[in-house]
Design a protein around this motif. Structure first.
Motif, short mmCIF file in Angstrom:
data_model
loop_
_atom_site.label_atom_id
_atom_site.label_comp_id
_atom_site.label_asym_id
_atom_site.label_seq_id
_atom_site.Cartn_x
_atom_site.Cartn_y
_atom_site.Cartn_z
N GLN A 40 -88.78 -38.30 36.86
CA GLN A 40 -88.40 -36.93 37.15
C GLN A 40 -87.70 -36.89 38.50
O GLN A 40 -88.12 -37.56 39.44
N TRP A 41 -86.65 -36.08 38.61
CA TRP A 41 -85.97 -35.88 39.88
C TRP A 41 -86.96 -35.35 40.90
O TRP A 41 -87.78 -34.48 40.60
N HIS A 42 -86.90 -35.87 42.12
CA HIS A 42 -87.82 -35.42 43.18
C HIS A 42 -87.07 -34.70 44.28
O HIS A 42 -87.37 -33.55 44.60
N LYS A 43 -86.08 -35.39 44.87
CA LYS A 43 -85.41 -34.81 46.03
C LYS A 43 -84.05 -35.46 46.19
O LYS A 43 -83.93 -36.68 46.10
N GLN A 44 -83.03 -34.67 46.45
CA GLN A 44 -81.69 -35.20 46.68
C GLN A 44 -81.58 -35.58 48.15
O GLN A 44 -81.73 -34.73 49.02
N LEU A 45 -81.36 -36.86 48.42
CA LEU A 45 -81.28 -37.33 49.81
C LEU A 45 -79.85 -37.32 50.34
O LEU A 45 -79.64 -37.20 51.54
N ALA A 46 -78.87 -37.48 49.45
CA ALA A 46 -77.46 -37.43 49.84
C ALA A 46 -76.65 -37.02 48.62
O ALA A 46 -77.01 -37.36 47.49
N GLY A 47 -75.57 -36.31 48.83
CA GLY A 47 -74.73 -35.91 47.72
C GLY A 47 -75.38 -34.83 46.87
O GLY A 47 -76.24 -34.09 47.34
N SER A 48 -74.96 -34.78 45.60
CA SER A 48 -75.52 -33.78 44.70
C SER A 48 -75.70 -34.38 43.32
O SER A 48 -75.04 -35.34 42.95
N SER A 49 -76.61 -33.81 42.58
CA SER A 49 -76.86 -34.24 41.21
C SER A 49 -77.22 -33.02 40.38
O SER A 49 -77.90 -32.12 40.86
N GLN A 50 -76.79 -33.04 39.13
CA GLN A 50 -77.11 -31.93 38.24
C GLN A 50 -78.19 -32.30 37.24
O GLN A 50 -78.52 -31.52 36.36
N PHE A 51 -78.75 -33.51 37.35
CA PHE A 51 -79.70 -34.00 36.35
C PHE A 51 -81.13 -33.97 36.86
O PHE A 51 -81.40 -34.20 38.02
N GLU A 52 -82.06 -33.71 35.91
CA GLU A 52 -83.48 -33.56 36.23
C GLU A 52 -84.27 -34.86 36.09
O GLU A 52 -85.32 -35.02 36.70
N GLN A 53 -83.78 -35.77 35.24
CA GLN A 53 -84.50 -37.01 34.99
C GLN A 53 -83.52 -38.18 34.97
O GLN A 53 -82.32 -37.99 34.71
N SER A 54 -84.06 -39.38 35.19
CA SER A 54 -83.25 -40.60 35.11
C SER A 54 -84.04 -41.69 34.42
O SER A 54 -85.27 -41.68 34.43
N VAL A 55 -83.30 -42.61 33.83
CA VAL A 55 -83.90 -43.81 33.25
C VAL A 55 -83.01 -44.99 33.63
O VAL A 55 -81.79 -44.87 33.69
N VAL A 56 -83.66 -46.12 33.95
CA VAL A 56 -82.95 -47.36 34.24
C VAL A 56 -83.52 -48.42 33.31
O VAL A 56 -84.73 -48.63 33.27
N ILE A 57 -82.62 -49.06 32.54
CA ILE A 57 -83.03 -50.10 31.60
C ILE A 57 -82.29 -51.38 31.96
O ILE A 57 -81.07 -51.36 32.16
N GLU A 58 -83.02 -52.50 32.03
CA GLU A 58 -82.44 -53.79 32.38
C GLU A 58 -82.20 -54.62 31.11
O GLU A 58 -83.07 -54.72 30.25
N PHE A 59 -81.02 -55.22 31.04
CA PHE A 59 -80.63 -56.14 29.98
C PHE A 59 -80.27 -57.48 30.61
O PHE A 59 -79.93 -57.54 31.80
N SER A 60 -80.29 -58.54 29.84
CA SER A 60 -79.96 -59.86 30.38
C SER A 60 -78.48 -60.01 30.71
O SER A 60 -78.12 -60.84 31.54
N SER A 61 -77.62 -59.21 30.09
CA SER A 61 -76.18 -59.30 30.33
C SER A 61 -75.50 -58.01 29.89
O SER A 61 -76.07 -57.22 29.13
N THR A 62 -74.25 -57.85 30.33
CA THR A 62 -73.50 -56.68 29.88
C THR A 62 -73.23 -56.76 28.38
O THR A 62 -73.20 -55.73 27.71
#
Length: 94
Positions: A40-62
């Motif tokens: 869940q979005w907590h706090k904008q430290l720099a810039g701006s964002s319009q999104f409430e949530q984020s996900v990061v998924i790692e893969f072995s390669s592009t």
């Protein structure tokens, strides 16, 4: 070289979103991808964002990331995703 998917999300329908998330989890298994962050979005430290949530998924390669994204299994979830949320998806490599 590792690759990362960044998804930024504004949920429109929580029930549909949960169905989508469950489907994504199942679709990732053959690609040995790891969800590193789903938060869940907590706090904008720099810039701006319009999104409430984020996900990061790692893969072995592009290549693996793109194979997953273009797979029939994931693509079958796209209509559900689009009904459930506003989503911005980007890929990164290091």
């Amino acid at each position: 070289m590792a690759a990362f998917l960044l998804g930024q999300v504004n949920i429109k329908n929580q029930e549909l979103w949960q169905q989508y998330v469950e489907g994504v989890g199942e679709s990732l298994a053959p690609y040995e991808a790891k969800v590193l962050l789903r938060g869940q979005w907590h706090k904008q430290l720099a810039g701006s964002s319009q999104f409430e949530q984020s996900v990061v998924i790692e893969f072995s390669s592009t290549e693996q990331l793109e194979h997953w994204y273009n797979s029939p299994t994931y693509q079958s979830l796209v209509p559900l995703r689009d009904r459930a949320a506003e989503v911005n998806i980007s890929s990164y490599s290091n």
